[in-house]
Motif scaffolding. Structure first.
Motif, PDB file in Angstrom:
ATOM      1  N   GLY A  17       0.839  -1.191   0.000  1.00  0.00           N
ATOM      2  CA  GLY A  17       0.000   0.000   0.000  1.00  0.00           C
ATOM      3  C   GLY A  17       0.873   1.239   0.000  1.00  0.00           C
ATOM      4  N   SER A  18       0.327   2.340  -0.471  1.00  0.00           N
ATOM      5  CA  SER A  18       1.094   3.587  -0.515  1.00  0.00           C
ATOM      6  C   SER A  18       1.434   4.079   0.883  1.00  0.00           C
ATOM      7  N   ASP A  19       0.699   3.591   1.880  1.00  0.00           N
ATOM      8  CA  ASP A  19       0.924   4.024   3.254  1.00  0.00           C
ATOM      9  C   ASP A  19       1.896   3.125   4.012  1.00  0.00           C
ATOM     10  N   LEU A  20       2.471   2.101   3.359  1.00  0.00           N
ATOM     11  CA  LEU A  20       3.361   1.152   4.028  1.00  0.00           C
ATOM     12  C   LEU A  20       4.813   1.356   3.619  1.00  0.00           C
ATOM     13  N   ASP A  21       5.694   1.393   4.620  1.00  0.00           N
ATOM     14  CA  ASP A  21       7.108   1.338   4.279  1.00  0.00           C
ATOM     15  C   ASP A  21       7.480  -0.148   4.203  1.00  0.00           C
ATOM     16  N   PRO A  22       8.663  -0.492   3.688  1.00  0.00           N
ATOM     17  CA  PRO A  22       9.013  -1.907   3.521  1.00  0.00           C
ATOM     18  C   PRO A  22       8.954  -2.719   4.816  1.00  0.00           C
ATOM     19  N   GLU A  23       9.340  -2.135   5.922  1.00  0.00           N
ATOM     20  CA  GLU A  23       9.294  -2.856   7.195  1.00  0.00           C
ATOM     21  C   GLU A  23       7.852  -3.163   7.608  1.00  0.00           C
ATOM     22  N   GLU A  24       6.970  -2.189   7.465  1.00  0.00           N
ATOM     23  CA  GLU A  24       5.554  -2.412   7.786  1.00  0.00           C
ATOM     24  C   GLU A  24       4.942  -3.447   6.852  1.00  0.00           C
ATOM     25  N   HIS A  25       5.334  -3.401   5.579  1.00  0.00           N
ATOM     26  CA  HIS A  25       4.841  -4.365   4.592  1.00  0.00           C
ATOM     27  C   HIS A  25       5.271  -5.778   4.976  1.00  0.00           C
ATOM     28  N   ALA A  26       6.530  -5.926   5.384  1.00  0.00           N
ATOM     29  CA  ALA A  26       7.044  -7.233   5.817  1.00  0.00           C
ATOM     30  C   ALA A  26       6.298  -7.719   7.065  1.00  0.00           C
ATOM     31  N   GLU A  27       6.048  -6.831   8.009  1.00  0.00           N
ATOM     32  CA  GLU A  27       5.319  -7.200   9.231  1.00  0.00           C
ATOM     33  C   GLU A  27       3.883  -7.619   8.912  1.00  0.00           C
ATOM     34  N   LEU A  28       3.240  -6.884   8.021  1.00  0.00           N
ATOM     35  CA  LEU A  28       1.875  -7.214   7.611  1.00  0.00           C
ATOM     36  C   LEU A  28       1.830  -8.595   6.969  1.00  0.00           C
ATOM     37  N   THR A  29       2.784  -8.869   6.082  1.00  0.00           N
ATOM     38  CA  THR A  29       2.855 -10.169   5.422  1.00  0.00           C
ATOM     39  C   THR A  29       3.108 -11.277   6.436  1.00  0.00           C
ATOM     40  N   ASP A  30       3.961 -11.008   7.411  1.00  0.00           N
ATOM     41  CA  ASP A  30       4.246 -12.008   8.439  1.00  0.00           C
ATOM     42  C   ASP A  30       3.005 -12.299   9.284  1.00  0.00           C
ATOM     43  N   ARG A  31       2.181 -11.296   9.525  1.00  0.00           N
ATOM     44  CA  ARG A  31       0.931 -11.537  10.278  1.00  0.00           C
ATOM     45  C   ARG A  31      -0.007 -12.452   9.495  1.00  0.00           C
ATOM     46  N   LEU A  32      -0.096 -12.248   8.181  1.00  0.00           N
ATOM     47  CA  LEU A  32      -0.912 -13.142   7.356  1.00  0.00           C
ATOM     48  C   LEU A  32      -0.327 -14.549   7.390  1.00  0.00           C
ATOM     49  N   ARG A  33       0.979 -14.672   7.237  1.00  0.00           N
ATOM     50  CA  ARG A  33       1.645 -15.979   7.272  1.00  0.00           C
ATOM     51  C   ARG A  33       1.355 -16.706   8.584  1.00  0.00           C
ATOM     52  N   THR A  34       1.500 -16.007   9.695  1.00  0.00           N
ATOM     53  CA  THR A  34       1.250 -16.603  11.006  1.00  0.00           C
ATOM     54  C   THR A  34      -0.195 -17.063  11.124  1.00  0.00           C
ATOM     55  N   GLU A  35      -1.116 -16.253  10.667  1.00  0.00           N
ATOM     56  CA  GLU A  35      -2.536 -16.624  10.722  1.00  0.00           C
ATOM     57  C   GLU A  35      -2.812 -17.877   9.896  1.00  0.00           C
ATOM     58  N   LEU A  36      -2.240 -17.955   8.709  1.00  0.00           N
ATOM     59  CA  LEU A  36      -2.436 -19.139   7.867  1.00  0.00           C
ATOM     60  C   LEU A  36      -1.870 -20.390   8.541  1.00  0.00           C
ATOM     61  N   LEU A  37      -0.651 -20.285   9.053  1.00  0.00           N
ATOM     62  CA  LEU A  37      -0.013 -21.440   9.694  1.00  0.00           C
ATOM     63  C   LEU A  37      -0.729 -21.859  10.970  1.00  0.00           C
ATOM     64  N   ASP A  38      -1.220 -20.903  11.740  1.00  0.00           N
ATOM     65  CA  ASP A  38      -1.885 -21.219  13.009  1.00  0.00           C
ATOM     66  C   ASP A  38      -3.266 -21.842  12.818  1.00  0.00           C
ATOM     67  N   ASN A  39      -3.926 -21.531  11.707  1.00  0.00           N
ATOM     68  CA  ASN A  39      -5.322 -21.922  11.556  1.00  0.00           C
ATOM     69  C   ASN A  39      -5.608 -22.974  10.495  1.00  0.00           C
ATOM     70  N   LEU A  40      -4.618 -23.302   9.674  1.00  0.00           N
ATOM     71  CA  LEU A  40      -4.862 -24.233   8.566  1.00  0.00           C
ATOM     72  C   LEU A  40      -3.854 -25.368   8.590  1.00  0.00           C
ATOM     73  N   ASP A  41      -4.224 -26.476   7.964  1.00  0.00           N
ATOM     74  CA  ASP A  41      -3.356 -27.640   7.855  1.00  0.00           C
ATOM     75  C   ASP A  41      -2.485 -27.499   6.605  1.00  0.00           C
ATOM     76  N   LEU A  42      -1.430 -26.687   6.716  1.00  0.00           N
ATOM     77  CA  LEU A  42      -0.552 -26.419   5.590  1.00  0.00           C
ATOM     78  C   LEU A  42       0.745 -27.191   5.738  1.00  0.00           C
ATOM     79  N   THR A  43       1.340 -27.536   4.612  1.00  0.00           N
ATOM     80  CA  THR A  43       2.670 -28.119   4.624  1.00  0.00           C
ATOM     81  C   THR A  43       3.680 -27.042   5.017  1.00  0.00           C
TER      82      THR A  43
END
Length: 129
Positions: A17-43
């Motif tokens: 997003g235009s309002d995100l710096d690279p660090e915030e973008h990485a943190e946002l992506t990591d939150r999605l990753r954590t949510e997927l791993l915590d809630n789904l049966d992923l490899t």
């Protein structure tokens, strides 16, 4: 880091997003990753490293926001898409999913519109996972 050799790799890109710096973008992506791993049966759900970058990606900076998700079944693919859809609704960010060369952009459109788009996209891959 992940490689894309497996047939069940789903590329996930949290759009910057235009309002995100690279660090915030990485943190946002990591939150999605954590949510997927915590809630789904992923490899796995791993950041994309430079050698695995999709065609058109340029430089390391563009890899911020990219994940490759490994799953085993079409039902799990559907669960990932639904989890991303829910996450997009809560965060108001855009996520692109790419599987077998087919791209799905998950945005803040109405639930009915997004459900139709997702169902059509998943139907194209019903036998692919």
């Amino acid at each position: 880091m992940a490689d894309l050799a497996g047939p069940t790799g789903l590329m996930v890109q949290v759009q910057p997003g235009s309002d995100l710096d690279p660090e915030e973008h990485a943190e946002l992506t990591d939150r999605l990753r954590t949510e997927l791993l915590d809630n789904l049966d992923l490899t796995s759900a791993d950041p994309v490293d430079a050698p695995s970058a999709p065609a058109g990606a340029k430089g390391l900076g563009t890899l911020v926001g990219w994940l490759v998700v490994q799953f085993g079944t079409v039902e799990t693919l559907r669960a990932v898409v639904n989890a991303v859809r829910s996450w997009v609704g809560r965060t108001n960010h855009v996520v692109e999913l790419a599987y077998a060369g087919d791209v799905l952009k998950v945005t803040g459109v109405t639930s009915e519109q997004q459900e139709k788009i997702i169902d059509d996209w998943l139907a194209r891959h019903a036998t692919g996972a």
